[in-house]
Design a protein around this motif. Sequence first.
Motif, mmCIF file in Angstrom:
data_model
loop_
_atom_site.group_PDB
_atom_site.id
_atom_site.type_symbol
_atom_site.label_atom_id
_atom_site.label_comp_id
_atom_site.label_asym_id
_atom_site.label_seq_id
_atom_site.Cartn_x
_atom_site.Cartn_y
_atom_site.Cartn_z
ATOM 1 N N LYS A 301 0.890 -1.288 -0.174
ATOM 2 C CA LYS A 301 -0.017 0.025 -0.062
ATOM 3 C C LYS A 301 0.707 1.175 0.135
ATOM 4 O O LYS A 301 1.892 1.353 0.670
ATOM 5 N N THR A 519 4.500 -5.470 3.922
ATOM 6 C CA THR A 519 3.228 -5.817 3.789
ATOM 7 C C THR A 519 2.473 -6.454 5.240
ATOM 8 O O THR A 519 1.738 -6.215 5.910
ATOM 9 N N TYR A 520 3.570 -7.593 5.498
ATOM 10 C CA TYR A 520 3.251 -8.576 6.680
ATOM 11 C C TYR A 520 3.369 -7.622 7.900
ATOM 12 O O TYR A 520 2.819 -8.095 9.010
ATOM 13 N N ASP A 522 2.986 -4.421 8.157
ATOM 14 C CA ASP A 522 2.104 -3.228 8.334
ATOM 15 C C ASP A 522 2.633 -1.837 8.135
ATOM 16 O O ASP A 522 2.496 -0.640 8.781
ATOM 17 N N ASN A 524 3.580 0.866 5.235
ATOM 18 C CA ASN A 524 3.211 1.312 3.712
ATOM 19 C C ASN A 524 4.594 1.888 2.952
ATOM 20 O O ASN A 524 5.744 1.944 3.579
ATOM 21 N N THR A 597 10.073 1.579 12.691
ATOM 22 C CA THR A 597 9.931 1.116 11.329
ATOM 23 C C THR A 597 11.473 0.756 10.638
ATOM 24 O O THR A 597 11.953 -0.264 10.034
#
Length: 665
Positions: A301, A519-520, A522, A524, A597
């Motif tokens: 995303k 993606t796994y 979460d 973006n 992140t």
Amino acid sequence: MADVGSQYKSLPEIGGKKEKVDNDSLREQPETPEVAYFTSISRQEEFEGNTRKVIPLFSITYFLTITFSIISCLGVDCVRNKAWVAAFGVLSSGLAVLSSFGLLLFCGAPFDMTVASASFLILGNGVDDMSIMISCWQQTNPKNNIEKRMAETYAEAAVSITITTLTDVLAFYIGIMTSFQSVKSFCLYTGTAFIFCYIYNITFVGAVLALNGKKDESNRHWLIFIKVKDTVQPHRSCLYNMCCVGGFSDKSSGGEDEHPMNKFFRKYYGPFLTKIWTKVFVVLLYGGFLATSIYGCTQMKEGIDLRNLASDDSYVIRYYDWEDEYFSEYGPRIMVTITENVPYWNLSIRNDIENCMESLENNSYVDKSLSESWLRMYENVARIGSLNIDTKAFFMGNLSELYKLFPEFEWDIDIHCKEIAASRFFIQTVNVTTAVDEKNLLHQLRDLAKDCKIPLMVYHPAFIYYDQYIVIANTIQNVGIATRVMLFISLLLIPNLLCSLWVTFAIASVVVGVAGFMTYLDVNLDSISMINLVICIGFSVDFSAHISYAFVSSEKSKNEKTVDALYLLGYPMIQGALSTILGVIVLSAAQTYIFRTFFKFMFLVILFGAVHGLVFIPVFLTVFGIYGRSSNKRVNIKTIGKNSSSPSNRQNPINVSNSFVLKAK
């Protein structure tokens, strides 16, 4: 509106009788309303405040890294310990950060909050370089003089450190080409810090290593620096012989004793990995990894959640939550600014402005009923009050009438020297709920403003974050350029086509894996993750380059090539991976999404890179590689513990082209 107090005087009647009201209920006060607030500078203040909150984590990081470095360099020999070299190696990394940041700040380079995470990165990198130098030093003969041992150490370690530093620096400097300022600042500061880290390691840490060698030469204790005996004292206790006797060396090789981890790779792990059923399992495992990563890439995303720019306990988090809960249909309120001095009293100019406003209001993301224009209201006031606004004198003079009725419009008109230098209007957007909506809104409004006859600019503080959608494609392109540059550097410094192709394959595989697993986790695709993808390029090359080269340069059978490569490089890879993870692990406890992140990405790239270097690439080279002798000149590297009966160790020393050792990140 009815008086609230009078409602308490009128008591309800039931059956024609007044009910008795409890005095306590009359004294009850209404609940205190909860307020969530936000200002135009809240987002920037919170974003900058994140750096201050992560600074205390530096002390924890340095403690963990120093502890790990010292422990990994300790041994049972009280003389040949490298604890002081490890401690000064960590200090060298800190000095590299201070020097690079100080130089760039002195030169006026912009400092972005994301740059703070580079400090953790450099710390792990410096420990890696230091461990390589120590590893090469331990392979030299302790009976040689310091000058010869240093020459042999640099002949092997300097090549490895130079290759990996060059690839890392180029990867980050290529990232400077991006249009996004935060990515550009991060790459500039980190690339420069890598250069200083390299210089300090081959000078400062090398000098400490030489001094430590002089200490070893005179057989002095590593901690208290007094001379100790170099032979076991049988009449003394075991504790005395362990703490006060040292300076041993492996008589079979002339070097220091074989490390248990090297023995593990030579005797157990290497032979296990070369079994047929192990290779089949590894190939199937890689297929599952690649399929999972590619699927994750398809589900990726775009877009940044503005909550992520603030810390978890920030006051703006509640504001964003309530805004989504109660006002989700409303998007940002856009400022439409006329940026130049135009003759507003000219009717044709006013018509052009109105046409521009109507074109913006007719956009599907704009609710025209909620627009706000001081010029429209001024024209209405002039029409109702029969005011003349068609000349400059009357237009400027009658503005006071507008301010009397609507004083808030005074903030929308910027007057200097009796001229309107600039003015602004507002339009309200609606149904901006996804990253696609944000991207479309930004493009459409800017295109409409560009087509206007009047010089217009549309602006909202959130647009600086929407702009990332424009530069994501540019950053991905830079990742591709960096990959091709890594291939070129591999061919230039490691002149073997097969090795260079496997290095490029490993880079692409690790980057796809990290991007897919975003993606796994979460995460973006946004400016924050773009920075980390650039990091992947530099770090993914380190784990596979030397394993591949050591394999193709060996003259033995395919399975023996694998065992030899893992024996020589396996432990330094694990040591480098652990030091880097320890350098960033404290960020997992940060209260800020940006630093968490960063930790996720670093953990993934180190994990996937190490797995490629220790598992996938060795197996693929035995299954898909080309076996044969390298045409390059062989340079002998001494290895330790060759009295084993393992087939891969019957030749001493092992032949490895151009002799260099892995520097794993």
